[in-house]
Design a protein around this motif. Structure first.
Motif, PDB file in Angstrom:
ATOM      1  N   CYS A  54      -2.771   4.222   7.158  1.00 12.16           N
ATOM      2  CA  CYS A  54      -3.030   2.841   6.745  1.00 12.16           C
ATOM      3  C   CYS A  54      -2.622   1.896   7.865  1.00 12.16           C
ATOM      4  O   CYS A  54      -1.618   2.115   8.539  1.00 12.16           O
ATOM      5  CB  CYS A  54      -2.229   2.501   5.492  1.00 12.16           C
ATOM      6  SG  CYS A  54      -2.916   3.194   4.000  1.00 12.16           S
ATOM      7  N   TYR A  61      -5.382  16.227  -0.743  1.00 12.17           N
ATOM      8  CA  TYR A  61      -5.290  14.909  -1.380  1.00 12.17           C
ATOM      9  C   TYR A  61      -6.232  14.845  -2.586  1.00 12.17           C
ATOM     10  O   TYR A  61      -5.862  14.344  -3.659  1.00 12.17           O
ATOM     11  CB  TYR A  61      -5.635  13.804  -0.375  1.00 12.17           C
ATOM     12  CG  TYR A  61      -5.314  12.411  -0.867  1.00 12.17           C
ATOM     13  CD1 TYR A  61      -4.007  11.906  -0.798  1.00 12.17           C
ATOM     14  CD2 TYR A  61      -6.299  11.597  -1.417  1.00 12.17           C
ATOM     15  CE1 TYR A  61      -3.711  10.635  -1.258  1.00 12.17           C
ATOM     16  CE2 TYR A  61      -6.009  10.320  -1.878  1.00 12.17           C
ATOM     17  CZ  TYR A  61      -4.712   9.848  -1.801  1.00 12.17           C
ATOM     18  OH  TYR A  61      -4.423   8.592  -2.249  1.00 12.17           O
ATOM     19  N   TYR A  82       1.553   6.099   5.065  1.00 11.66           N
ATOM     20  CA  TYR A  82       0.565   6.543   4.082  1.00 11.66           C
ATOM     21  C   TYR A  82      -0.781   6.794   4.755  1.00 11.66           C
ATOM     22  O   TYR A  82      -1.162   6.097   5.693  1.00 11.66           O
ATOM     23  CB  TYR A  82       0.381   5.487   2.983  1.00 11.66           C
ATOM     24  CG  TYR A  82       1.625   5.201   2.192  1.00 11.66           C
ATOM     25  CD1 TYR A  82       1.928   5.924   1.039  1.00 11.66           C
ATOM     26  CD2 TYR A  82       2.508   4.203   2.585  1.00 11.66           C
ATOM     27  CE1 TYR A  82       3.084   5.655   0.305  1.00 11.66           C
ATOM     28  CE2 TYR A  82       3.663   3.937   1.857  1.00 11.66           C
ATOM     29  CZ  TYR A  82       3.937   4.666   0.722  1.00 11.66           C
ATOM     30  OH  TYR A  82       5.074   4.407   0.010  1.00 11.66           O
ATOM     31  N   ALA A 117      -3.153   5.729  -1.542  1.00 13.36           N
ATOM     32  CA  ALA A 117      -1.734   6.084  -1.678  1.00 13.36           C
ATOM     33  C   ALA A 117      -0.846   4.875  -1.450  1.00 13.36           C
ATOM     34  O   ALA A 117       0.162   4.687  -2.150  1.00 13.36           O
ATOM     35  CB  ALA A 117      -1.383   7.195  -0.676  1.00 13.36           C
ATOM     36  N   PHE A 118      -1.200   4.041  -0.483  1.00  9.12           N
ATOM     37  CA  PHE A 118      -0.372   2.875  -0.171  1.00  9.12           C
ATOM     38  C   PHE A 118      -0.377   1.877  -1.325  1.00  9.12           C
ATOM     39  O   PHE A 118       0.685   1.401  -1.743  1.00  9.12           O
ATOM     40  CB  PHE A 118      -0.866   2.195   1.110  1.00  9.12           C
ATOM     41  CG  PHE A 118      -0.210   0.872   1.385  1.00  9.12           C
ATOM     42  CD1 PHE A 118       1.140   0.801   1.706  1.00  9.12           C
ATOM     43  CD2 PHE A 118      -0.922  -0.319   1.303  1.00  9.12           C
ATOM     44  CE1 PHE A 118       1.764  -0.414   1.948  1.00  9.12           C
ATOM     45  CE2 PHE A 118      -0.314  -1.539   1.546  1.00  9.12           C
ATOM     46  CZ  PHE A 118       1.027  -1.581   1.867  1.00  9.12           C
ATOM     47  N   SER A 143       1.613   2.909  -4.290  1.00  8.04           N
ATOM     48  CA  SER A 143       3.049   2.656  -4.110  1.00  8.04           C
ATOM     49  C   SER A 143       3.361   1.180  -4.275  1.00  8.04           C
ATOM     50  O   SER A 143       4.424   0.811  -4.781  1.00  8.04           O
ATOM     51  CB  SER A 143       3.512   3.148  -2.737  1.00  8.04           C
ATOM     52  OG  SER A 143       3.093   2.285  -1.709  1.00  8.04           O
ATOM     53  N   GLY A 202      -0.324  11.804  -0.123  1.00 10.86           N
ATOM     54  CA  GLY A 202      -0.794  10.867   0.895  1.00 10.86           C
ATOM     55  C   GLY A 202       0.288  10.326   1.798  1.00 10.86           C
ATOM     56  O   GLY A 202       0.014   9.478   2.658  1.00 10.86           O
ATOM     57  N   GLU A 203       1.552  10.795   1.646  1.00 10.74           N
ATOM     58  CA  GLU A 203       2.651  10.323   2.486  1.00 10.74           C
ATOM     59  C   GLU A 203       2.941  11.346   3.579  1.00 10.74           C
ATOM     60  O   GLU A 203       3.047  12.544   3.306  1.00 10.74           O
ATOM     61  CB  GLU A 203       3.912  10.101   1.642  1.00 10.74           C
ATOM     62  CG  GLU A 203       3.741   9.033   0.567  1.00 10.74           C
ATOM     63  CD  GLU A 203       4.986   8.853  -0.278  1.00 10.74           C
ATOM     64  OE1 GLU A 203       6.091   9.145   0.232  1.00 10.74           O
ATOM     65  OE2 GLU A 203       4.862   8.440  -1.442  1.00 10.74           O
TER      66      GLU A 203
END
Length: 680
Positions: A188, A162, A121, A205-206, A209, A169-170
């Motif tokens: 990250c 983004y 991410y 993003a991380f 998830s 974001g991946e």
């Protein structure tokens, strides 16, 4: 215990599957697998670790067996279900096909999601800071060289996408991925992440998830991620004690773990890391108006040069020097210990500086454009120094005499007339690690694969993964396919595989005689060199179309092969190990598998060589304990490419006379499914 309610839920799930699923075929082995999973996970077996190893051949329906039995049990016991695979293909099948189907039939409602490692991410804070013009003053702390114009442009485009929600974001969802050095700066990272203290926490993003994970009942992961997360504090996945883990393709777990618990560093990386630490220290000290920490670069460089001079004297074989049974030469160990001591001191001083800087920021606000890059540089320096120290700690540690030693080696790489030496330390036995991280903690574990046993036994698996036979449950399910209708032909072959030239020539001659011009065939080689030689000998004489691994991607070769078969044209694939597993060519797409020779794993990697040497020192036989069981498993996998459904037909031919001339031939044949063995 398996309550009546749970029994009903699992039974109703299976009834729904049988009634509603298109093309469902009743298989007693699938029912048996569901029953064993249910009993194991609910503690029906006394003195059991709630660990079950299931060998479930192709056609068993193992995915629905473990999903429909374990999901109700996990939910009833308030546990998370983690399904881990070895490759992306199975993850995609689970996410896009199997789990949506399972939701239709499962008697309990459940949600599922995919989890990826933190480094997959983007860190939006890092991306913004490195993209903004006013951050360039500090970019030299994070880059050995300032970002180039194309890199800045790429980062700017990523930020735009983004912000516009056109990219999630991946890294896996990018059509064009940044090069690894750039991605490392914007990804990250647990060492630079400030979590809830970050102003972009809600947009991260991380962590978005992570929120999905907290709400999901079933989490799809891979072996690498599970191992990485559990060995670094279990911060991404749910607590392992509150989880039931299913390792699909479990025969890959040992290889993944051996790789994961390997450590390395190199002389140039150490030099760069020390200089980055010094530069970061000086920047912070200047802002706080105090003296920078003491880092004697010359002293580190001098010791590194001493180490390099000693490494130059080693006798490298193909740019690798392996220490005998992991025993480091005294002179190399002495200099390594001195370097390790110096870097440990630097890390200690750096940690104090980091704490002082954190306190300073609380009372003296610093411009975000200055503080953020510095904070990232601090985290990266800390990560690098810790990694170097961990390597030296493993490199210099004294091994337990009752266990196989670490494998320790030096590799060298020459680029731009400059030699860079890498130091490596790897465990040859990861059984204790897996027990500490998984087996002794998890609420339950299912290990499954089409090929999990070797020579008809789970002994090799137990040895590799540290599973104790008396503490666990084991199940070998029969295949639903009529293998007795398949001829396994041991070809009359004059040349033994050890006679490389003669064997290669005979392989070419016999392929021209045996390959049917109108069929789909797969020829599996044990070495790339022999495959290329045979391809050169037959390509202008072979009637069907020839597709050789390496000429195209695996995916494209399979697509070309299938398209040729749709047109009723003959097609032959020449492939190596990767085509002996995970290839699913049904019906007329594949009716003849040719195995050029048995795949005995000769110890070539430093880890394998060290383990083989240790077994020999213990008056044990590496061939019987490692090579033969592994060859059996590989042979079964290769044969398994042929019959993928109940209606498939065809034959298997092997060009290896050792099956009839060597003492172990009968053992290998006995471990095969009940093919019709034809010895020419």
């Amino acid at each position: 215990m398996l309550s009546d309610e749970l029994k009903t839920q699992i039974r109703n799930s299976f009834i729904a599957l049988k009634s509603d699923m298109d093309g469902f075929q009743a298989r007693g082995s699938q029912n048996k697998m569901m029953a064993e999973i249910s009993k194991t996970l609910t503690g029906e077996y006394e003195k059991s670790n709630r660990i079950l190893c299931v060998e479930a051949p192709t056609g068993t329906g193992k995915t629905f067996a473990y999903l429909l039995s374990s999901i109700p049990i996990a939910k009833a016991n308030k546990k998370k279900l983690i399904v881990s695979s070895a490759n992306v293909a199975l993850q995609e099948q689970l996410l896009l096909k199997d789990l949506p189907e399972a939701q239709k039939y499962c008697a309990v409602d459940f949600e599922y999601t995919l989890v990826k490692g933190r480094s997959r991410y983007v860190c939006i804070r890092n991306l913004i800071n490195l993209t903004e013009d006013n951050a360039s003053n500090n970019s030299d702390l994070l880059f050995n060289e300032p970002p180039q114009a194309y890199q800045l442009k790429q980062m700017s485009e990523l930020l735009e996408d983004y912000s516009a929600k056109q990219w999630n974001g991946e890294i896996d969802d990018l059509a064009r991925t940044p090069d690894s050095t750039l991605w490392q700066k914007i990804a990250c990272n647990r060492f630079t992440c400030t979590a809830r203290n970050c102003e972009f926490y809600d947009e991260c993003a991380f962590f978005k998830s992570r929120k999905k994970i907290s709400h999901a009942d079933v989490i799809v992961a891979n072996h690498d991620l599970v191992l990485a997360d559990l060995s670094t504090g279990n911060t991404v996945l749910p607590d392992v004690a509150d989880s039931i883990l299913i390792f699909d393709e479990a025969h890959h777990l040992n290889t993944k773990a051996l790789s994961h618990f390997s450590l390395s560093t190199n002389t140039e990386f150490i030099k760069n890391s020390i200089r980055q630490a010094q530069g970061t220290s000086e920047q912070i000290a200047k802002l706080m108006e105090q003296e920078p920490i003491e880092i004697d670069i010359k002293q580190v460089d001098d010791y590194l040069q001493d180490l390099i001079e000693l490494l130059k004297m080693l006798s490298f074989e193909e740019d690798v020097f392996l220490f005998n049974q992991g025993q480091i030469d005294d002179s190399i160990a002495k200099v390594s210990a001195q370097i390790s001591t110096l870097i440990t001191q630097i890390l200690s001083r750096f940690a104090i500086l980091k704490d002082t800087w954190t306190d300073y920021l609380r009372i003296q606000p610093v411009e975000k454009s200055i503080a953020d890059p510095l904070n990232n540089a601090i985290g990266e320096c800390e990560q690098h120094l810790i990694g170097i120290i961990e390597l030296f700690s493993s490199f210099l540690q004294t091994d337990d005499a009752s266990k196989s030693p670490h494998s320790r080696w030096i590799s060298k790489n020459i680029a731009n007339k400059k030699t860079n030496y890498s130091l490596h330390s790897a465990q040859t036995d990861i059984s204790t690690n897996l027990d500490n991280l998984i087996w002794s903690k998890a609420a339950g574990c299912i290990l499954t694969s089409a090929t999990l046993s070797s020579l008809g036994s789970f002994d090799r698996l137990n040895q590799q993964l540290g599973l104790i036979k008396s503490d666990n449950q084991y199940l070998r399910l029969p295949s639903p396919f009529a293998f007795d209708q398949v001829d396994f032909v041991i070809a009359k072959f004059d040349a033994a595989p050890q006679q490389v030239y003669e064997h290669t020539q005979e392989v070419a001659r016999q392929l021209l005689q045996r390959i049917n011009a109108n069929e789909g065939s797969l020829v599996l080689f044990a070495s790339n060199k022999q495959m290329q030689l045979v391809a050169d000998l037959v390509e202008n004489k072979l009637e069907p179309h020839l597709l050789v691994q390496g000429e195209f991607s695996k995916k494209l070769i399979l697509e070309k092969h299938i398209n040729l078969r749709k047109k009723n044209q003959g097609s032959v694939i020449f492939g190596l190990d990767s085509f002996a597993e995970g290839v699913d060519l049904k019906g007329d797409n594949l009716t003849h598998v040719v195995i050029v020779k048995l795949r005995f794993s000769v110890p070539t990697s430093p880890i394998d060589k060290t383990l083989a040497g240790y077994l020999e020192s213990q008056k044990r036989n590496p061939f019987m304990e490692i090579s033969l069981p592994d060859a059996s498993l590989k042979l079964i996998q290769a044969c398994g490419r042929l019959i993928r459904t109940e209606t498939d037909t065809g034959k298997i031919t092997i060009f290896d006379n050792r099956l009839v001339t060597k003492f172990y031939g009968k053992q290998l044949l006995a471990a095969l499914p009940n093919y019709n063995i034809v010895t020419e």
